[in-house]
Scaffold this motif. Structure first.
Motif, short mmCIF file in Angstrom:
data_model
loop_
_atom_site.label_atom_id
_atom_site.label_comp_id
_atom_site.label_asym_id
_atom_site.label_seq_id
_atom_site.Cartn_x
_atom_site.Cartn_y
_atom_site.Cartn_z
N GLY A 58 0.79 -1.23 0.00
CA GLY A 58 0.00 0.00 0.00
C GLY A 58 0.82 1.27 0.00
O GLY A 58 0.28 2.35 0.27
N SER A 59 2.11 1.18 -0.31
CA SER A 59 2.97 2.37 -0.27
C SER A 59 2.92 3.19 -1.56
O SER A 59 3.40 4.31 -1.60
CB SER A 59 4.42 1.97 0.02
OG SER A 59 4.91 1.10 -0.98
N LYS A 60 2.32 2.62 -2.62
CA LYS A 60 2.18 3.37 -3.88
C LYS A 60 1.09 4.43 -3.77
O LYS A 60 0.23 4.37 -2.90
CB LYS A 60 1.84 2.43 -5.04
CG LYS A 60 3.03 1.78 -5.71
CD LYS A 60 2.61 1.06 -6.99
CE LYS A 60 2.49 2.02 -8.16
NZ LYS A 60 2.19 1.32 -9.44
N THR A 61 1.12 5.38 -4.69
CA THR A 61 0.05 6.39 -4.75
C THR A 61 -0.64 6.38 -6.11
O THR A 61 -1.51 7.21 -6.37
CB THR A 61 0.62 7.80 -4.47
OG1 THR A 61 1.72 8.04 -5.36
CG2 THR A 61 1.10 7.91 -3.04
N THR A 62 -0.22 5.45 -6.98
CA THR A 62 -0.89 5.23 -8.27
C THR A 62 -1.30 3.77 -8.34
O THR A 62 -0.73 2.93 -7.63
CB THR A 62 0.06 5.57 -9.45
OG1 THR A 62 1.27 4.79 -9.30
CG2 THR A 62 0.40 7.05 -9.47
N PRO A 63 -2.30 3.44 -9.18
CA PRO A 63 -2.80 2.07 -9.19
C PRO A 63 -1.72 1.00 -9.41
O PRO A 63 -0.81 1.17 -10.22
CB PRO A 63 -3.81 2.08 -10.34
CG PRO A 63 -4.30 3.50 -10.37
CD PRO A 63 -3.09 4.33 -10.05
N TYR A 64 -1.86 -0.08 -8.68
CA TYR A 64 -0.91 -1.20 -8.78
C TYR A 64 -1.09 -1.96 -10.09
O TYR A 64 -2.21 -2.33 -10.45
CB TYR A 64 -1.09 -2.16 -7.61
CG TYR A 64 -0.40 -1.72 -6.35
CD1 TYR A 64 0.95 -2.01 -6.13
CD2 TYR A 64 -1.08 -1.00 -5.37
CE1 TYR A 64 1.59 -1.60 -4.97
CE2 TYR A 64 -0.45 -0.59 -4.20
CZ TYR A 64 0.90 -0.89 -4.01
OH TYR A 64 1.54 -0.48 -2.86
N ASN A 65 0.02 -2.23 -10.77
CA ASN A 65 0.03 -3.12 -11.91
C ASN A 65 0.34 -4.54 -11.43
O ASN A 65 0.88 -4.73 -10.33
CB ASN A 65 1.10 -2.69 -12.93
CG ASN A 65 0.83 -1.30 -13.47
OD1 ASN A 65 -0.24 -1.03 -13.98
ND2 ASN A 65 1.81 -0.41 -13.34
N ALA A 66 0.03 -5.52 -12.26
CA ALA A 66 0.23 -6.91 -11.87
C ALA A 66 1.70 -7.24 -11.60
O ALA A 66 2.01 -8.11 -10.78
CB ALA A 66 -0.31 -7.83 -12.96
#
Length: 298
Positions: A106-114
């Protein structure tokens, strides 16, 4: 085409049955009928039914309980998944395995890619990631892994039903505002999985040497607070609730749980849309669809 579904009594298993295309020969098993942690039973049933595709909707999903029940979480989510993969390899069947956004931190701020780096924060996510790795190692490109999040349905127990009950019982509610993701109506997930089944020959034809991983939720972004507010709004509109109560936005720190949740778990669904030929629909629209169906069941 013959498809075998595990976990038939769960939210997803129920929706897979309710939304099954007419051209599919469907065989479904509950966890008591097919215990995926027992390799002999898995082998016996898969050999006797000889499906073209297995959809694994069976899982240990008690996120908080898993923190003190790691052995059982891994027994189902890792070893059970591996048992299915080995049996599928033996009978030359394809496997579609359902995983989770909890494999990310959950450390990203843009949608997760596979293909983004995984880093689960707790036992549940770690056990699901271990299952993914076991499947990929055993079946390679003959397996498809689908990560999803925040699943709800008219079947079983889930956040939507819990909120409706609490909104009818309580004078006010506090709901976490600093965990952001996307709700997923299990019927929409089921329809996408049937889209993958319809196109599975093309999807698994690439000699990638590893499982194909897709993400799927409904469209849009929400916090749990946003989700709760929408549930109340739509439920009032449909007459599922008699009156509104105040809903307060609270930080996750004021509602501690044994397992840490990812603060951001919005998933990029674009590859799944292409592969399945199914388009995402905004979560509010899907929520209204579910609540209308729930109204008819009550």
């Amino acid at each position: 085409m013959k498809v075998l579904v595990t976990g038939k009594n769960g939210q997803l298993g129920s929706e897979l049955q309710a939304n099954c295309p007419n051209n599919i020969e469907l065989v479904c098993f509950s966890s008591s009928e097919l215990d995926i942690t027992k390799p002999e039973q898995v082998n016996e049933l898969l050999i006797s039914h000889s499906p073209d595709v297995v959809i694994n909707a069976a899982a240990y999903t008690a996120v908080d309980k898993a923190e003190t029940d790691a052995e059982n979480a891994y027994r189902v989510n890792e070893h059970g998944a591996a048992n299915l993969a080995k049996a599928c390899k033996h009978i030359n069947a394809k496997l579609i395995h359902v995983s989770t956004d909890f494999v990310f931190d959950g450390s990203k701020t843009t949608p997760y890619n596979a293909d983004d780096a995984t880093n689960p924060l707790g036992v549940y996510g770690a056990s699901k990631l271990a299952g993914e790795k076991s499947i990929s190692k055993e079946l390679a490109e003959q397996a498809i892994i689908v990560r999803t999040a925040w699943v709800y349905s008219t079947y079983g127990n889930n956040f939507v039903k819990t909120m409706l009950r609490l909104m009818a019982e309580k004078s006010e509610l506090g709901v976490v505002v600093d965990q952001v993701g996307t709700p997923t109506y299990a019927a929409s997930l089921a329809n996408m999985l049937w889209g993958l089944v319809a196109n599975i020959g093309v999807i698994t034809s690439e000699k990638a040497g590893k499982a194909k991983v897709f993400n799927w939720t409904d469209a849009g972004v929400a916090s749990w607070y946003d989700f709760a507010v929408a549930i109340q709004e739509i439920a009032l509109e449909l007459g599922l609730l008699e009156s509104a109560i105040p809903i307060k936005a609270i930080p996750a720190s004021s509602y501690p749980t044994p397992a840490v949740r990812p603060a951001f778990s919005v998933l990029d669904k674009s590859e799944a849309e292409i592969a399945s030929h199914v388009k995402t629909v905004h979560w509010r629209k899907q929520l209204k669809c579910m609540l209308k169906k729930l109204d008819k069941k009550i």
